[in-house]
Design a protein around this motif. Structure first.
Motif, PDB file in Angstrom:
ATOM      1  N   ASP A 184      -5.463  11.352  -5.868  1.00  0.00           N
ATOM      2  CA  ASP A 184      -5.390  10.006  -6.507  1.00  0.00           C
ATOM      3  C   ASP A 184      -5.240   9.153  -4.974  1.00  0.00           C
ATOM      4  O   ASP A 184      -5.286   7.553  -5.603  1.00  0.00           O
ATOM      5  N   LEU A 185      -5.484   9.651  -4.022  1.00  0.00           N
ATOM      6  CA  LEU A 185      -5.517   9.026  -2.326  1.00  0.00           C
ATOM      7  C   LEU A 185      -7.320   7.778  -3.120  1.00  0.00           C
ATOM      8  O   LEU A 185      -8.414   8.140  -3.408  1.00  0.00           O
ATOM      9  N   GLU A 187      -5.332   2.824   7.747  1.00  0.00           N
ATOM     10  CA  GLU A 187      -6.246   2.576   6.642  1.00  0.00           C
ATOM     11  C   GLU A 187      -7.156   3.036   5.477  1.00  0.00           C
ATOM     12  O   GLU A 187      -8.000   3.503   6.147  1.00  0.00           O
ATOM     13  N   ASP A 225      -4.898   2.786   0.410  1.00  0.00           N
ATOM     14  CA  ASP A 225      -3.330   3.099   1.132  1.00  0.00           C
ATOM     15  C   ASP A 225      -3.585   3.634   2.385  1.00  0.00           C
ATOM     16  O   ASP A 225      -4.470   3.463   3.065  1.00  0.00           O
ATOM     17  N   PRO A 259       0.855  -0.993   0.051  1.00  0.00           N
ATOM     18  CA  PRO A 259       0.309   0.354   0.098  1.00  0.00           C
ATOM     19  C   PRO A 259       0.914   1.397   0.589  1.00  0.00           C
ATOM     20  O   PRO A 259       2.238   1.135   0.522  1.00  0.00           O
ATOM     21  N   ARG A 260       0.425   2.092  -0.381  1.00  0.00           N
ATOM     22  CA  ARG A 260       0.810   3.722  -0.915  1.00  0.00           C
ATOM     23  C   ARG A 260       0.839   4.347   0.395  1.00  0.00           C
ATOM     24  O   ARG A 260      -0.253   3.983   1.305  1.00  0.00           O
ATOM     25  N   VAL A 261       2.016   4.670   0.932  1.00  0.00           N
ATOM     26  CA  VAL A 261       1.562   5.428   2.574  1.00  0.00           C
ATOM     27  C   VAL A 261       2.228   6.988   2.138  1.00  0.00           C
ATOM     28  O   VAL A 261       3.142   7.716   1.637  1.00  0.00           O
ATOM     29  N   ARG A 262       0.805   7.824   3.137  1.00  0.00           N
ATOM     30  CA  ARG A 262       0.846   8.890   2.261  1.00  0.00           C
ATOM     31  C   ARG A 262       1.294   9.881   4.360  1.00  0.00           C
ATOM     32  O   ARG A 262       0.768   8.951   5.340  1.00  0.00           O
TER      33      ARG A 262
END
Length: 117
Positions: free
Chosen positions: A39-40, A60, A44, A6-9
């Motif tokens: 694009d969230l 999450e 993510d 998963p992308r982490v912001r």
């Protein structure tokens, strides 16, 4: 089987909101639809940080919904999901202190989150 991570912001929060997220009682994070958040998506991970500290917690993303403004967002999501300690009118005033009208005009994002323990 997928090997995607998963992308982490990383997003900053004021202490009062961080505490609600860390306790698991704030389930909707409100943001302006800035280009870096466009694009969230569900899946993510957001690492919330109190600005200027090492304090973090992770949540999450389970859903992202766009609204035209903060009033529509609060009406659609319910104020208790955004801040269970404050009524709708106070929340609207507090959000608008953070985001002036020109930022709100970009659109409002309701980011549904689930605390990662």
């Amino acid at each position: 089987m997928s090997n995607t991570t998963p992308r982490v912001r990383e997003l900053n929060l004021y202490r009062q909101y961080f505490n609600l997220v860390a306790a698991g009682t704030k389930t909707i994070e409100v943001r302006v639809k800035y280009p870096h958040l466009a694009d969230l998506a569900a899946g993510d991970v957001i690492r919330f940080r109190i600005k200027g500290t090492d304090e973090t917690c992770e949540a999450e993303v389970t859903r992202v919904t766009e609204y035209s403004d903060f009033e529509a967002l609060l009406d659609g999501e319910g104020p208790a999901s955004v801040n269970p300690d404050t009524n709708r009118d106070e929340q609207l005033a507090n959000i608008r202190k953070i985001y002036p009208p020109e930022k709100e005009a970009l659109g409002a994002l309701a980011i549904e989150i689930q605390l990662v323990r």
